[in-house]
Design a protein around this motif. Structure first.
Motif, PDB file in Angstrom:
ATOM      1  N   PHE A 251      -4.659 -51.942 -33.540  1.00  0.00           N
ATOM      2  CA  PHE A 251      -4.761 -53.397 -33.741  1.00  0.00           C
ATOM      3  C   PHE A 251      -6.088 -53.736 -34.399  1.00  0.00           C
ATOM      4  O   PHE A 251      -6.984 -54.296 -33.789  1.00  0.00           O
ATOM      5  N   ASP A 252      -6.237 -53.375 -35.639  1.00  0.00           N
ATOM      6  CA  ASP A 252      -7.494 -53.666 -36.323  1.00  0.00           C
ATOM      7  C   ASP A 252      -7.199 -53.821 -37.819  1.00  0.00           C
ATOM      8  O   ASP A 252      -6.143 -54.330 -38.185  1.00  0.00           O
ATOM      9  N   LYS A 253      -8.114 -53.359 -38.654  1.00  0.00           N
ATOM     10  CA  LYS A 253      -7.948 -53.535 -40.099  1.00  0.00           C
ATOM     11  C   LYS A 253      -7.173 -52.379 -40.734  1.00  0.00           C
ATOM     12  O   LYS A 253      -7.389 -52.053 -41.898  1.00  0.00           O
ATOM     13  N   GLN A 254      -6.230 -51.809 -39.979  1.00  0.00           N
ATOM     14  CA  GLN A 254      -5.472 -50.681 -40.499  1.00  0.00           C
ATOM     15  C   GLN A 254      -4.685 -51.025 -41.766  1.00  0.00           C
ATOM     16  O   GLN A 254      -4.610 -50.189 -42.680  1.00  0.00           O
ATOM     17  N   PRO A 255      -4.089 -52.219 -41.887  1.00  0.00           N
ATOM     18  CA  PRO A 255      -3.406 -52.522 -43.161  1.00  0.00           C
ATOM     19  C   PRO A 255      -4.345 -52.424 -44.361  1.00  0.00           C
ATOM     20  O   PRO A 255      -3.948 -51.953 -45.433  1.00  0.00           O
ATOM     21  N   LEU A 256      -5.588 -52.860 -44.168  1.00  0.00           N
ATOM     22  CA  LEU A 256      -6.578 -52.766 -45.244  1.00  0.00           C
ATOM     23  C   LEU A 256      -6.909 -51.309 -45.542  1.00  0.00           C
ATOM     24  O   LEU A 256      -6.932 -50.893 -46.713  1.00  0.00           O
ATOM     25  N   ARG A 257      -7.171 -50.521 -44.504  1.00  0.00           N
ATOM     26  CA  ARG A 257      -7.482 -49.098 -44.717  1.00  0.00           C
ATOM     27  C   ARG A 257      -6.331 -48.380 -45.412  1.00  0.00           C
ATOM     28  O   ARG A 257      -6.549 -47.560 -46.304  1.00  0.00           O
ATOM     29  N   ASP A 258      -5.111 -48.661 -44.975  1.00  0.00           N
ATOM     30  CA  ASP A 258      -3.947 -47.980 -45.560  1.00  0.00           C
ATOM     31  C   ASP A 258      -3.825 -48.298 -47.047  1.00  0.00           C
ATOM     32  O   ASP A 258      -3.551 -47.405 -47.864  1.00  0.00           O
ATOM     33  N   TRP A 259      -4.017 -49.558 -47.416  1.00  0.00           N
ATOM     34  CA  TRP A 259      -3.901 -49.942 -48.815  1.00  0.00           C
ATOM     35  C   TRP A 259      -5.007 -49.298 -49.650  1.00  0.00           C
ATOM     36  O   TRP A 259      -4.748 -48.762 -50.735  1.00  0.00           O
ATOM     37  N   LEU A 260      -6.246 -49.322 -49.140  1.00  0.00           N
ATOM     38  CA  LEU A 260      -7.346 -48.711 -49.874  1.00  0.00           C
ATOM     39  C   LEU A 260      -7.154 -47.199 -50.011  1.00  0.00           C
ATOM     40  O   LEU A 260      -7.451 -46.623 -51.063  1.00  0.00           O
ATOM     41  N   ASP A 261      -6.643 -46.585 -48.951  1.00  0.00           N
ATOM     42  CA  ASP A 261      -6.415 -45.144 -49.010  1.00  0.00           C
ATOM     43  C   ASP A 261      -5.365 -44.805 -50.067  1.00  0.00           C
ATOM     44  O   ASP A 261      -5.503 -43.826 -50.809  1.00  0.00           O
ATOM     45  N   ALA A 262      -4.327 -45.652 -50.180  1.00  0.00           N
ATOM     46  CA  ALA A 262      -3.305 -45.429 -51.203  1.00  0.00           C
ATOM     47  C   ALA A 262      -3.900 -45.603 -52.597  1.00  0.00           C
ATOM     48  O   ALA A 262      -3.575 -44.835 -53.527  1.00  0.00           O
ATOM     49  N   GLU A 263      -4.783 -46.595 -52.771  1.00  0.00           N
ATOM     50  CA  GLU A 263      -5.442 -46.791 -54.062  1.00  0.00           C
ATOM     51  C   GLU A 263      -6.307 -45.586 -54.430  1.00  0.00           C
ATOM     52  O   GLU A 263      -6.357 -45.158 -55.587  1.00  0.00           O
ATOM     53  N   ARG A 264      -6.967 -45.026 -53.424  1.00  0.00           N
ATOM     54  CA  ARG A 264      -7.829 -43.873 -53.680  1.00  0.00           C
ATOM     55  C   ARG A 264      -7.000 -42.643 -54.048  1.00  0.00           C
ATOM     56  O   ARG A 264      -7.341 -41.919 -54.990  1.00  0.00           O
ATOM     57  N   ARG A 265      -5.922 -42.425 -53.326  1.00  0.00           N
ATOM     58  CA  ARG A 265      -5.063 -41.262 -53.622  1.00  0.00           C
ATOM     59  C   ARG A 265      -4.427 -41.383 -54.997  1.00  0.00           C
ATOM     60  O   ARG A 265      -4.184 -40.378 -55.663  1.00  0.00           O
ATOM     61  N   ALA A 266      -4.173 -42.628 -55.422  1.00  0.00           N
ATOM     62  CA  ALA A 266      -3.549 -42.850 -56.730  1.00  0.00           C
ATOM     63  C   ALA A 266      -4.565 -42.796 -57.866  1.00  0.00           C
ATOM     64  O   ALA A 266      -4.184 -42.921 -59.034  1.00  0.00           O
ATOM     65  N   GLY A 267      -5.830 -42.618 -57.530  1.00  0.00           N
ATOM     66  CA  GLY A 267      -6.866 -42.529 -58.549  1.00  0.00           C
ATOM     67  C   GLY A 267      -7.325 -43.867 -59.100  1.00  0.00           C
ATOM     68  O   GLY A 267      -8.042 -43.915 -60.100  1.00  0.00           O
ATOM     69  N   ARG A 268      -6.940 -44.974 -58.418  1.00  0.00           N
ATOM     70  CA  ARG A 268      -7.339 -46.303 -58.891  1.00  0.00           C
ATOM     71  C   ARG A 268      -8.647 -46.784 -58.265  1.00  0.00           C
ATOM     72  O   ARG A 268      -9.154 -47.841 -58.633  1.00  0.00           O
ATOM     73  N   TRP A 269      -9.169 -46.010 -57.326  1.00  0.00           N
ATOM     74  CA  TRP A 269     -10.444 -46.360 -56.684  1.00  0.00           C
ATOM     75  C   TRP A 269     -11.146 -45.065 -56.312  1.00  0.00           C
ATOM     76  O   TRP A 269     -10.529 -44.129 -55.795  1.00  0.00           O
ATOM     77  N   ASN A 270     -12.465 -45.015 -56.560  1.00  0.00           N
ATOM     78  CA  ASN A 270     -13.216 -43.787 -56.280  1.00  0.00           C
ATOM     79  C   ASN A 270     -13.869 -43.778 -54.905  1.00  0.00           C
ATOM     80  O   ASN A 270     -14.636 -42.866 -54.585  1.00  0.00           O
ATOM     81  N   GLY A 271     -13.611 -44.797 -54.091  1.00  0.00           N
ATOM     82  CA  GLY A 271     -14.173 -44.845 -52.756  1.00  0.00           C
ATOM     83  C   GLY A 271     -15.552 -45.460 -52.667  1.00  0.00           C
ATOM     84  O   GLY A 271     -16.118 -45.562 -51.579  1.00  0.00           O
ATOM     85  N   GLU A 272     -16.099 -45.891 -53.803  1.00  0.00           N
ATOM     86  CA  GLU A 272     -17.433 -46.497 -53.824  1.00  0.00           C
ATOM     87  C   GLU A 272     -17.324 -47.995 -54.128  1.00  0.00           C
ATOM     88  O   GLU A 272     -16.309 -48.480 -54.610  1.00  0.00           O
ATOM     89  N   ALA A 273     -18.419 -48.716 -53.849  1.00  0.00           N
ATOM     90  CA  ALA A 273     -18.463 -50.129 -54.212  1.00  0.00           C
ATOM     91  C   ALA A 273     -18.540 -50.270 -55.729  1.00  0.00           C
ATOM     92  O   ALA A 273     -19.161 -49.431 -56.391  1.00  0.00           O
ATOM     93  N   PRO A 274     -17.914 -51.273 -56.286  1.00  0.00           N
ATOM     94  CA  PRO A 274     -17.130 -52.308 -55.606  1.00  0.00           C
ATOM     95  C   PRO A 274     -15.710 -51.837 -55.293  1.00  0.00           C
ATOM     96  O   PRO A 274     -15.159 -50.988 -55.999  1.00  0.00           O
ATOM     97  N   ALA A 275     -15.144 -52.414 -54.247  1.00  0.00           N
ATOM     98  CA  ALA A 275     -13.759 -52.104 -53.890  1.00  0.00           C
ATOM     99  C   ALA A 275     -12.811 -52.850 -54.814  1.00  0.00           C
ATOM    100  O   ALA A 275     -13.182 -53.862 -55.417  1.00  0.00           O
ATOM    101  N   PRO A 276     -11.595 -52.372 -54.952  1.00  0.00           N
ATOM    102  CA  PRO A 276     -10.626 -53.119 -55.760  1.00  0.00           C
ATOM    103  C   PRO A 276     -10.282 -54.456 -55.112  1.00  0.00           C
ATOM    104  O   PRO A 276     -10.465 -54.645 -53.910  1.00  0.00           O
ATOM    105  N   THR A 277      -9.793 -55.388 -55.921  1.00  0.00           N
ATOM    106  CA  THR A 277      -9.386 -56.697 -55.418  1.00  0.00           C
ATOM    107  C   THR A 277      -8.214 -56.547 -54.454  1.00  0.00           C
ATOM    108  O   THR A 277      -7.224 -55.878 -54.757  1.00  0.00           O
ATOM    109  N   LEU A 278      -8.335 -57.169 -53.283  1.00  0.00           N
ATOM    110  CA  LEU A 278      -7.287 -57.041 -52.269  1.00  0.00           C
ATOM    111  C   LEU A 278      -6.130 -57.979 -52.578  1.00  0.00           C
ATOM    112  O   LEU A 278      -6.343 -59.177 -52.832  1.00  0.00           O
ATOM    113  N   PRO A 279      -4.901 -57.502 -52.533  1.00  0.00           N
ATOM    114  CA  PRO A 279      -3.749 -58.384 -52.708  1.00  0.00           C
ATOM    115  C   PRO A 279      -3.673 -59.385 -51.546  1.00  0.00           C
ATOM    116  O   PRO A 279      -4.057 -59.069 -50.412  1.00  0.00           O
ATOM    117  N   PRO A 280      -3.173 -60.584 -51.784  1.00  0.00           N
ATOM    118  CA  PRO A 280      -3.068 -61.585 -50.710  1.00  0.00           C
ATOM    119  C   PRO A 280      -2.292 -61.085 -49.498  1.00  0.00           C
ATOM    120  O   PRO A 280      -2.618 -61.430 -48.361  1.00  0.00           O
TER     121      PRO A 280
END
Length: 307
Positions: A251-280
């Motif tokens: 019960f925390d920010k797991q939806p956010l972590r899951d989305w960011l982790d998917a972006e990182r695995r897909a090569g759309r984010w390198n894990g550093e700042a700035p983070a990608p724009t979060l979908p609504p």
């Protein structure tokens, strides 16, 4: 969903601005903690804020502290905006901003350790154990599974880090830093608070897998400070689905972590700042997860008019 608060600018001296909280001095002996709706994941602060998150953290902490009276001394003086404004009239124009997310507290000298108590093997502890069979460099029993219960719970302190990762350290390191008597006191208090929180949460169908506390000194006393048993400082699991040997939903920010982790695995984010724009939809799902934790623990929905 309503708007979210990313930062504050109050007519008080700034003590510090953390990942989530803005801390202001109120004279020499008090501080005002204001929980914004900022959110971080993987040690990166997002550009978007999460509606109601700051109010959940503040009001849940206040709820716990009221129930911990008699268990541990703490720093909270008030979490009521009207009472805070009465104490600090200069804040009157900011009453609505403070409502639900501000806490007036005794100022302490903060001990430089995170007092983590682990009831289950998860997170960074599981990662280290899986790789080396240790926790903070000290051996654990062989053959433990992910999410395995520790009996008794383990005191597992960490260094405090404003940026980057906290580092797990053995309890002996706390004794080196603060002395054996203070280290023993912190372990005892952390275990007491964890046990009280664990037992109350269990009545509501929630497992507190692990949590971190902070303590500070004031007038020769050790006080529990900062946030207490919130989704940001703790790992909450639904008890009805618990099974060792795998990760658990939380019960925390797991939806956010899951989305960011998917972006990182897909090569759309390198894990550093700035983070990608979060979908609504990710912002909304994360906000709802915080509100759900509050409701499940307290038995009442958060008053959204104050957040």
């Amino acid at each position: 969903m309503s708007g979210a608060l990313r930062g504050t600018d109050l007519p008080l001296p700034v003590v510090r601005r953390g990942k989530v909280r803005d801390v202001y001095a109120v004279g020499d002996d008090r501080v005002l903690l204001v929980a914004t709706d900022r959110v971080s994941a993987f040690d990166v602060v997002m550009a978007e804020a999460i509606p109601h998150k700051g109010a959940v953290l503040t009001q849940l902490t206040a709820w716990w502290l009221r129930r911990l009276e008699g268990v541990v001394a703490h720093h909270m003086l008030s979490a009521d905006a009207d009472a805070i404004v009465a104490e600090v009239p200069a804040l009157a124009p900011h009453r609505d901003l403070l409502r639900g997310r501000a806490m007036l507290c005794v100022r302490t000298e903060v001990y430089p350790v995170e007092c983590v108590v682990r009831g289950y093997l998860s997170g960074s502890a599981w990662k280290e154990y899986r790789e080396a069979g240790t926790l903070a460099g000290e051996p654990l029993a062989p053959g433990l599974r992910e999410s395995e219960r520790f009996d008794p719970p383990r005191f597992s302190p960490a260094t405090k880090a404003e940026t980057g990762h906290d580092e797990n350290i053995p309890p002996s390191k706390v004794a080196e830093l603060l002395g054996a008597d203070r280290a023993s006191e912190l372990e005892r208090l952390a275990q007491l608070v964890y046990a009280a929180g664990r037992d109350l949460a269990a009545e509501r169908g929630i497992i507190i897998a692990d949590t971190k506390f902070e303590f500070g000194a004031r007038d020769g006393r050790t006080l529990l400070i900062d946030e207490v048993l919130t989704p940001d400082s703790s790992r909450f699991w639904p008890a009805d689905g618990y099974a060792p040997g795998r990760g658990q939903p939380s019960f925390d920010k797991q939806p956010l972590r899951d989305w960011l982790d998917a972006e990182r695995r897909a090569g759309r984010w390198n894990g550093e700042a700035p983070a990608p724009t979060l979908p609504p939809e990710v912002v909304q799902a994360t906000s709802l997860r915080y509100l759900d934790a509050y409701r499940r623990l307290t038995g009442a929905a958060l008053d959204l008019a104050t957040s």
